[in-house]
Enzyme design. Structure first.
Site, short mmCIF file in Angstrom:
data_model
loop_
_atom_site.label_atom_id
_atom_site.label_comp_id
_atom_site.label_asym_id
_atom_site.label_seq_id
_atom_site.Cartn_x
_atom_site.Cartn_y
_atom_site.Cartn_z
N SER A 127 0.83 -1.20 0.00
CA SER A 127 0.00 0.00 0.00
C SER A 127 0.87 1.26 0.00
O SER A 127 1.93 1.30 0.66
CB SER A 127 -0.86 -0.03 1.26
OG SER A 127 -1.46 1.22 1.49
N TYR A 151 -2.10 -0.30 10.52
CA TYR A 151 -2.34 -0.94 9.22
C TYR A 151 -1.12 -0.80 8.32
O TYR A 151 -0.61 -1.78 7.76
CB TYR A 151 -3.58 -0.35 8.54
CG TYR A 151 -3.66 -0.71 7.08
CD1 TYR A 151 -3.97 -2.01 6.68
CD2 TYR A 151 -3.36 0.23 6.09
CE1 TYR A 151 -4.00 -2.35 5.33
CE2 TYR A 151 -3.39 -0.10 4.75
CZ TYR A 151 -3.71 -1.39 4.37
OH TYR A 151 -3.72 -1.74 3.04
N LYS A 155 1.80 -3.57 6.66
CA LYS A 155 2.18 -3.74 5.25
C LYS A 155 3.69 -3.62 5.08
O LYS A 155 4.33 -4.40 4.37
CB LYS A 155 1.45 -2.71 4.37
CG LYS A 155 -0.04 -3.00 4.25
CD LYS A 155 -0.29 -4.26 3.43
CE LYS A 155 -1.69 -4.78 3.55
NZ LYS A 155 -1.94 -6.02 2.82
P1 NAD Z 1 -11.24 -6.38 0.97
O1 NAD Z 1 -11.50 -6.31 2.42
O2 NAD Z 1 -12.36 -6.10 0.04
O3 NAD Z 1 -10.63 -7.80 0.61
C1 NAD Z 1 -9.86 -8.56 1.51
C2 NAD Z 1 -10.40 -9.98 1.50
O4 NAD Z 1 -9.60 -10.77 2.39
C3 NAD Z 1 -11.85 -10.07 1.98
O5 NAD Z 1 -12.59 -10.86 1.08
C4 NAD Z 1 -11.74 -10.72 3.35
O6 NAD Z 1 -12.88 -11.50 3.65
C5 NAD Z 1 -10.48 -11.55 3.18
N1 NAD Z 1 -9.79 -11.84 4.45
C6 NAD Z 1 -9.49 -10.97 5.46
N2 NAD Z 1 -8.87 -11.62 6.45
C7 NAD Z 1 -8.74 -12.91 6.07
C8 NAD Z 1 -8.19 -14.08 6.65
N3 NAD Z 1 -7.63 -14.04 7.87
N4 NAD Z 1 -8.21 -15.23 5.95
C9 NAD Z 1 -8.79 -15.29 4.73
N5 NAD Z 1 -9.35 -14.23 4.13
C10 NAD Z 1 -9.33 -13.06 4.78
O7 NAD Z 1 -10.00 -5.41 0.67
P2 NAD Z 1 -9.40 -4.93 -0.73
O8 NAD Z 1 -9.64 -3.48 -0.86
O9 NAD Z 1 -9.78 -5.85 -1.80
O10 NAD Z 1 -7.85 -5.09 -0.39
C11 NAD Z 1 -7.12 -6.23 -0.78
C12 NAD Z 1 -5.67 -6.06 -0.36
O11 NAD Z 1 -5.15 -4.86 -0.93
C13 NAD Z 1 -5.46 -5.93 1.14
O12 NAD Z 1 -4.28 -6.62 1.48
C14 NAD Z 1 -5.29 -4.43 1.35
O13 NAD Z 1 -4.51 -4.16 2.47
C15 NAD Z 1 -4.56 -4.05 0.06
N6 NAD Z 1 -4.74 -2.64 -0.32
C16 NAD Z 1 -6.01 -2.14 -0.51
C17 NAD Z 1 -6.16 -0.80 -0.87
C18 NAD Z 1 -7.52 -0.20 -1.04
O14 NAD Z 1 -7.64 1.03 -1.02
N7 NAD Z 1 -8.58 -0.97 -1.25
C19 NAD Z 1 -5.03 0.02 -1.07
C20 NAD Z 1 -3.77 -0.54 -0.87
C21 NAD Z 1 -3.64 -1.87 -0.51
C1 WQD Z 2 -9.46 10.11 -0.14
C2 WQD Z 2 -9.64 11.62 0.02
C3 WQD Z 2 -10.07 12.31 2.28
C4 WQD Z 2 -13.99 10.39 2.62
C5 WQD Z 2 -7.09 5.02 2.18
C6 WQD Z 2 -6.16 4.34 3.14
C7 WQD Z 2 -4.90 3.93 2.45
C8 WQD Z 2 -5.21 3.08 1.21
C9 WQD Z 2 -6.17 3.78 0.32
C10 WQD Z 2 -5.19 0.76 1.82
C11 WQD Z 2 -8.95 12.19 1.24
C12 WQD Z 2 -11.25 12.62 1.38
C13 WQD Z 2 -12.76 10.85 2.16
C14 WQD Z 2 -15.03 11.34 2.85
C15 WQD Z 2 -13.56 13.11 2.12
N1 WQD Z 2 -5.80 1.84 1.57
N2 WQD Z 2 -12.56 12.17 1.92
N3 WQD Z 2 -14.77 12.66 2.59
O1 WQD Z 2 -7.38 8.11 2.99
O2 WQD Z 2 -6.32 8.39 0.71
O3 WQD Z 2 -6.47 6.18 1.67
O4 WQD Z 2 -7.35 4.16 1.06
O5 WQD Z 2 -4.00 0.52 1.76
O6 WQD Z 2 -4.15 3.20 3.36
O7 WQD Z 2 -5.85 5.26 4.17
O8 WQD Z 2 -8.58 7.29 0.91
O9 WQD Z 2 -10.86 7.39 0.06
O10 WQD Z 2 -10.49 7.57 2.56
O11 WQD Z 2 -9.82 9.47 1.08
O12 WQD Z 2 -13.37 14.30 1.90
O13 WQD Z 2 -16.14 11.01 3.28
O14 WQD Z 2 -11.03 11.90 0.20
O15 WQD Z 2 -9.87 13.35 3.19
O16 WQD Z 2 -8.45 13.45 0.89
P1 WQD Z 2 -7.16 7.60 1.65
P2 WQD Z 2 -10.01 7.85 1.18
#
Ligand code: NAD
Ligand code: WQD
Length: 340
Positions: A127, A151, A155
């Site tokens: 991330s 979190y 990572k």
């Molecule tokens: P998500 O929560 O939709 O998907 C994660 C999945 O993992 C879910 O289906 C959940 O049920 C499963 N899971 C959680 N714990 C588990 C366990 N102990 N055993 C088996 N399954 C388990 O999240 P996502 O947005 O699809 O994110 C996927 C990956 O990408 C995560 O590792 C997250 O940290 C990373 N990531 C997400 C974002 C984002 O903004 N969505 C950004 C950067 C990184």
């Molecule tokens: C985006 C922008 C808020 C909600 C998160 C995690 C990060 C990564 C990606 C996993 C910001 C603004 C948001 C609202 C708003 N995930 N906002 N009103 O915070 O960049 O990142 O998702 O790895 O770890 O922190 O994403 O979508 O929450 O916010 O104004 O109701 O929108 O302030 O500027 P963020 P976000």
């Protein structure tokens, strides 16, 4: 023989789109998910998008060594994509042990079972949050890391573990992909983002305002040092993220060891830009009001996406309009999420 890819967290937001992408490109796909944050209904939808079934789907916890061992014994796994994790920043502050247990503990159990079964090809979900409060953007893979919450620490810890494992086991091939802000949905409308409760992230919140499920968006601050004062992020279409994983699997054999790549577009979008784009895509007004900054937020996070382009000749292709259009299609078809 087609390659078999084991996808942990394959029913989640990014995992489900990646499974669809892999199936569409001829891979055999096995899902392991305990559905703590996803609906099992997603599994059939993944198959529907590609017109092909999954090779296997297991309700199992990645911390459960015995269950994982059974999965690896039942399939000849060629590569693993490890999505399964908890991902909510705020929740991680309240429940740090759970986050370390699942995100770090789960990764260690998976690595250990992979080693038992001589599987040495892994794509890991990292991330952009590992950078914390970025001083300068765009962020390269070498920009300073300084996580600001449990979190993000989990990572970065996993990245460090993977580096050490690769240094120890010469045959390992690991790609850690640092995603920026994945949004959007599958163009079929069958798959999308279905957060539980009140969405914490911007795009799903805006989509729920557009569909009438929420009254108005709170814009968290308009006094940041950005062009319009609102937070700037690098939103990246989840189908580009999915494609990036498929391309990553194709490049796992380029070399041994651990590599880290950003997965973003390189384009910064403010909160107000996104609101305007979503209003345009949906034809609906997005009522919003500016409120205080959200604690812990940073002004701007944008990727330098050039490393992955140079390494693989691959770039993202979908723009903000496509992200909004596809998110809106999914929201309209599923006003209450996957339950309908
Ligand atoms: P998500 O929560 O939709 O998907 C994660 C999945 O993992 C879910 O289906 C959940 O049920 C499963 N899971 C959680 N714990 C588990 C366990 N102990 N055993 C088996 N399954 C388990 O999240 P996502 O947005 O699809 O994110 C996927 C990956 O990408 C995560 O590792 C997250 O940290 C990373 N990531 C997400 C974002 C984002 O903004 N969505 C950004 C950067 C990184
Ligand atoms: C985006 C922008 C808020 C909600 C998160 C995690 C990060 C990564 C990606 C996993 C910001 C603004 C948001 C609202 C708003 N995930 N906002 N009103 O915070 O960049 O990142 O998702 O790895 O770890 O922190 O994403 O979508 O929450 O916010 O104004 O109701 O929108 O302030 O500027 P963020 P976000």
């Amino acid at each position: 023989m087609p390659e078999t890819v084991l996808v942990t967290g394959g029913a989640g937001f990014i995992g489900s789109h990646t499974c669809a992408e892999l199936l569409a490109h001829g891979y055999e796909v096995v899902v392991v998910d305990n559905h703590v944050n996803s609906s099992p209904l997603v599994l059939d939808r993944i198959a529907k998008t590609a017109g092909r079934p999954l090779a296997g789907a297991y309700r199992a916890d990645v911390r459960d060594r015995r269950a994982l061992t059974e999965v690896f014994a039942a399939h000849r796994v060629d590569a693993v994509i490890h999505f399964a994790a908890h991902k909510a920043v705020g929740e991680s502050v309240a429940r740090p042990v759970e986050y370390y247990d699942t995100n770090v503990g789960g990764t260690c159990t998976l690595l250990s079972v992979m080693r038992d079964h001589r599987v040495d090809r892994l794509v890991f979900s990292s991330s952009c949050s590992v950078h914390g409060d970025a001083r300068t953007v765009p962020l390269t893979e070498h920009s300073p890391v300084a996580p600001t919450n449990p979190y993000a620490h989990t990572k970065l810890t996993c990245e460090r573990i993977l580096e050490d494992v690769c240094a120890h086991l010469a045959q390992m091939r690991v790609l850690a992909l640092r995603y920026f802000n994945p949004v959007g949905a599958h163009p079929s409308g069958l798959l999308g983002e279905d957060p539980r409760g009140v969405p914490g992230n911007l795009m799903p919140y805006v989509a729920q305002v557009a569909v009438g499920r929420r009254e108005r968006l709170s814009v968290f601050g308009d006094d940041y040092p950005t062009p319009d004062g609102t937070g700037v992020r690098d939103y990246v279409h989840v189908m580009d993220v999915a494609e990036g994983h498929r391309v990553a699997v194709e490049h796992l054999d380029d070399r041994t060891g651990m590599r880290v790549f950003n997965l973003g577009t390189g384009t910064g979008t403010s909160v107000l830009d996104l609101v305007a784009a979503f209003a345009e895509a949906s034809g609906r007004p997005i009522p919003h009001q500016v409120v205080d900054r959200r604690p812990g937020d940073v002004a701007a996070l944008v990727a330098d996406a050039s490393a992955v382009a140079a390494a693989w000749g691959w770039t993202t292709t979908r723009d903000l309009a496509a992200m909004c259009r596809d998110a809106w299609r999914f929201q309209q078809l599923h006003p209450d999420g996957y339950t309908r």
